[in-house]
Design a protein around this motif. Structure first.
Motif, short mmCIF file in Angstrom:
data_model
loop_
_atom_site.label_atom_id
_atom_site.label_comp_id
_atom_site.label_asym_id
_atom_site.label_seq_id
_atom_site.Cartn_x
_atom_site.Cartn_y
_atom_site.Cartn_z
N GLN A 17 6.11 -16.97 -3.64
CA GLN A 17 6.01 -17.09 -2.23
C GLN A 17 4.82 -18.09 -1.77
O GLN A 17 3.65 -17.42 -1.90
CB GLN A 17 6.09 -15.83 -1.32
N ASN A 21 0.93 -16.50 -3.33
CA ASN A 21 1.63 -15.29 -2.99
C ASN A 21 2.70 -14.80 -3.48
O ASN A 21 3.48 -15.74 -4.31
CB ASN A 21 1.54 -15.18 -1.43
N SER A 22 3.20 -13.65 -3.06
CA SER A 22 4.47 -13.27 -3.80
C SER A 22 5.16 -12.44 -2.65
O SER A 22 4.75 -11.90 -2.19
CB SER A 22 4.46 -12.42 -5.16
N SER A 23 6.51 -12.46 -2.94
CA SER A 23 7.49 -11.55 -2.03
C SER A 23 7.97 -10.53 -2.96
O SER A 23 8.60 -10.75 -4.03
CB SER A 23 8.61 -12.46 -1.31
N TYR A 35 10.73 -5.56 2.20
CA TYR A 35 10.30 -6.74 1.85
C TYR A 35 8.82 -6.94 2.16
O TYR A 35 8.48 -6.67 3.17
CB TYR A 35 10.96 -8.08 2.14
N THR A 37 4.88 -8.84 1.37
CA THR A 37 3.91 -9.99 0.84
C THR A 37 2.74 -9.35 0.16
O THR A 37 2.09 -8.72 0.60
CB THR A 37 3.44 -10.75 2.14
N TYR A 39 -0.61 -11.05 -1.50
CA TYR A 39 -1.52 -12.21 -1.59
C TYR A 39 -2.31 -11.86 -2.84
O TYR A 39 -2.72 -10.80 -3.29
CB TYR A 39 -2.33 -11.83 -0.28
N PHE A 68 6.30 -7.71 9.96
CA PHE A 68 6.19 -8.12 8.49
C PHE A 68 5.10 -7.15 7.73
O PHE A 68 4.00 -6.66 8.21
CB PHE A 68 5.50 -9.48 8.42
N LYS A 70 2.52 -6.23 4.57
CA LYS A 70 1.66 -6.88 3.45
C LYS A 70 1.18 -5.62 2.67
O LYS A 70 0.80 -4.60 2.99
CB LYS A 70 0.36 -7.33 4.11
#
Length: 267
Positions: A17, A21-23, A35, A37, A39, A68, A70
């Motif tokens: 992402q 970063n990654s999802s 889902y 995130t 970092y 969202f 994290k």
């Protein structure tokens, strides 16, 4: 303002992402699919922990305004490393994960969590492909029950003859007349099993299951998981059950499953 929470989770997928970063797709015990995130780049400690099929406790922070998530931390308790060494295990677990995504964990996050993690824990212990395939049909049959779509395999819908027998009635690997009497037909239109003696000669059914296959499905519906693991199952019976449960799963979704289509030669 963000709120912090923690929950049991299994990592389903990890995708890039942006630049660093990654999802992360998480199957959680209480919330179903989430889902979040992650970092950090390739050298991130958390990225190494958030590998697919890792199970443990995840700590999340959620933005109150956007909703969202994290990932703040992840404590892994199970790694399921054998999935990287076996395509059968990989595709079997991927099929289970795809069902979670496609059905929203069958609308029951807690029970699906227990079913799915029991499945992948058992899959991790399998030493050959036949054990993996048998574990997969057990998982799918129980998923059908969780979804309210499982046909009753305990007895004939016409005469109530029990299919639960530990006697080896399978005289031949061929579809002889004797096999057909001892086995059963699955009626697609009625979603029921009809024994060979009740089936009319001119009836045409989509699936035939021999006596051993029907006995195994009846055991799955009636006995404890420990008892079922010891129940006899032949290769021909396993194949017949696979064909049926794959059909039932895809029919209930109204679409083909990508993991099944890609990995059918291994399942």
């Amino acid at each position: 303002m963000a709120k912090s929470l923690s929950m049991l989770t299994t990592v389903i997928s990890l995708k890039p992402q942006g630049e660093n970063n990654s999802s992360v797709c998480l199957l959680t015990q209480t919330e179903g699919i989430i889902y979040a995130t992650l970092y950090g780049g390739h050298k991130s400690r958390l990225k190494g922990l958030c590998s697919p099929w890792n199970t443990g406790t995840v700590w999340l922070s959620q933005d109150v305004k956007t909703g969202f998530y994290k990932i703040s931390d992840f404590s892994v308790t199970k790694y399921h490393l054998t999935f990287r060494e076996s395509l059968t295990k990989y595709y079997a677990s991927s099929l289970g994960a795809e069902l979670a995504l496609q059905t929203g964990c069958a609308g029951n996050a807690k029970d699906f969590w227990a079913l799915f993690n029991g499945f992948i824990d058992g899959l991790d212990l399998c030493t050959d492909d036949s054990q993996c395939r048998t574990g997969l049909v057990r998982f799918l049959w129980r998923f059908l029950s969780l979804s309210g779509l499982q046909p009753d395999a305990r007895e004939c819908s016409c005469c109530s003859k029990s299919f639960l027998t530990n006697e080896d009635q399978e005289k031949s690997e061929n579809f002889s007349e004797e096999d057909r009497k001892n086995g059963a037909e699955y009626s697609v239109t009625e979603n029921q099993f009809i024994c060979g003696q009740c089936k009319k000669i001119d009836d045409k059914s989509f699936f035939y299951l021999n006596a051993r296959a029907m006995s195994y499905l009846a055991a799955l519906s009636s006995l404890s998981p420990r008892e079922v693991r010891k129940w006899p199952l032949t290769e021909s019976a396993l194949y017949q059950i696979e064909e049926l449960v794959f059909y039932l799963i895809e029919s209930s979704l109204g679409k083909k499953l990508k993991s099944l289509n890609a990995g059918r030669q291994f399942l």
